[in-house]
Enzyme design. Structure first.
Site: not given
Ligand code: 13P
Length: 253
Positions: A11-13, A97, A99, A169, A175, A215, A236-237
């Site tokens: 997920n590149w957000k 998600h 967020e 999640e 994050g 993470s 994510g990251g």
């Molecule tokens: P991180 O891997 O950066 O913690 O993010 C997880 C995430 O929200 C994937 O959708």
């Protein structure tokens, strides 16, 4: 993991311009030549979907969107529909998600409508659930997951949910560098699967892939993937860099 095929999803957000997304995808394509045992998905921002899907076409990499709006079309400034996402070349869409729930008003009810729109347009929904830190501390994890699944999947038949993917999640792990332990992840995944058994029967529940997100890094993916109900990861990251993401895709259990 029974017969569930692992899925590693990135997920590149809100990261990467269109040209950056294309560059990372090209790099990943060169690194992934030999990978055949795992499904791989990347979800760039909307602006890069068509370009990324175009270069990933016919490869091991599938493309997904990070959200959708449930109407097909109309006067909804700023929104993107499921048919638009499908026509950009996407196979998946991330829905609900944390967020989106936190900053953009997504609720269990709107998540339910978004999942319906995804299914109607042959997109595979990656339905996100998870508890906050406060909810975990007050021992509400299972009741939160129970409610999110019940409401999010309300009124669907098991036939509707044949392709569904769930992502667990925990909000406190996103994050933050704080990963759930493999025991915590397995406990939550097993709970989710038991809930699916109750609502939709054993056969469907056993076939639904449940991803862990929060993470995930190259150094913790193997222990998470070794757990019986962890069928993949939503990253994510660590999915933003092709080399790092490749290391996660190449996990060894
Ligand atoms: P991180 O891997 O950066 O913690 O993010 C997880 C995430 O929200 C994937 O959708």
């Amino acid at each position: 993991m029974e017969n569930r095929r692992p899925l590693i999803a990135g997920n590149w957000k809100m990261f990467k311009t269109c040209s950056e997304a294309v560059e990372t995808t090209r790099r990943l394509l060169t690194l992934l030549e030999k990978n055949v045992d795992t499904d791989v998905m990347i979800a760039p921002p909307f602006t890069a979907l068509a370009a990324v899907a175009n270069i990933a076409k016919g490869s091991l990499i599938s493309v997904g969107a990070q959200n959708l709006f449930w109407e097909k079309e109309g006067a909804y400034t700023g929104e993107i529909s499921a048919p638009m996402i499908a026509s950009a070349g996407c196979k998946y869409v991330i829905i609900g998600h944390s967020e989106r729930r936190r900053y953009f008003g997504d609720t269990d009810q709107t998540v339910n409508r978004k999942i319906a729109a995804a299914i109607q347009n042959d997109l595979i929904p990656i339905f996100c659930v998870g508890e906050s830190e406060k909810e975990r501390e007050s021992k509400e994890t299972f009741s939160v997951l129970d409610k999110q699944v019940k409401k999010g999947l309300e009124n669907f038949s098991s036939n509707d949910l044949k392709t569904l993917v769930i992502a667990y999640e925990p909000v406190w792990a996103i994050g933050t560098g704080k990963t759930a332990t493999r025991i915590q992840a397995q406990e939550a995944h097993a709970f989710l699967r038991s809930k699916l058994v109750k609502c939709f029967g054993n056969k469907l529940a056993k076939s639904i892939r449940i991803l862990y997100g929060g993470s995930v890094k190259p150094n913790n993916i193997s222990e998470l993937m070794a757990m019986p109900d962890v069928d993949g990861a939503l990253v994510g990251g660590a999915s933003l860099d092709a080399e790092t993401f490749r290391k996660i895709i190449d996990f060894q259990t």
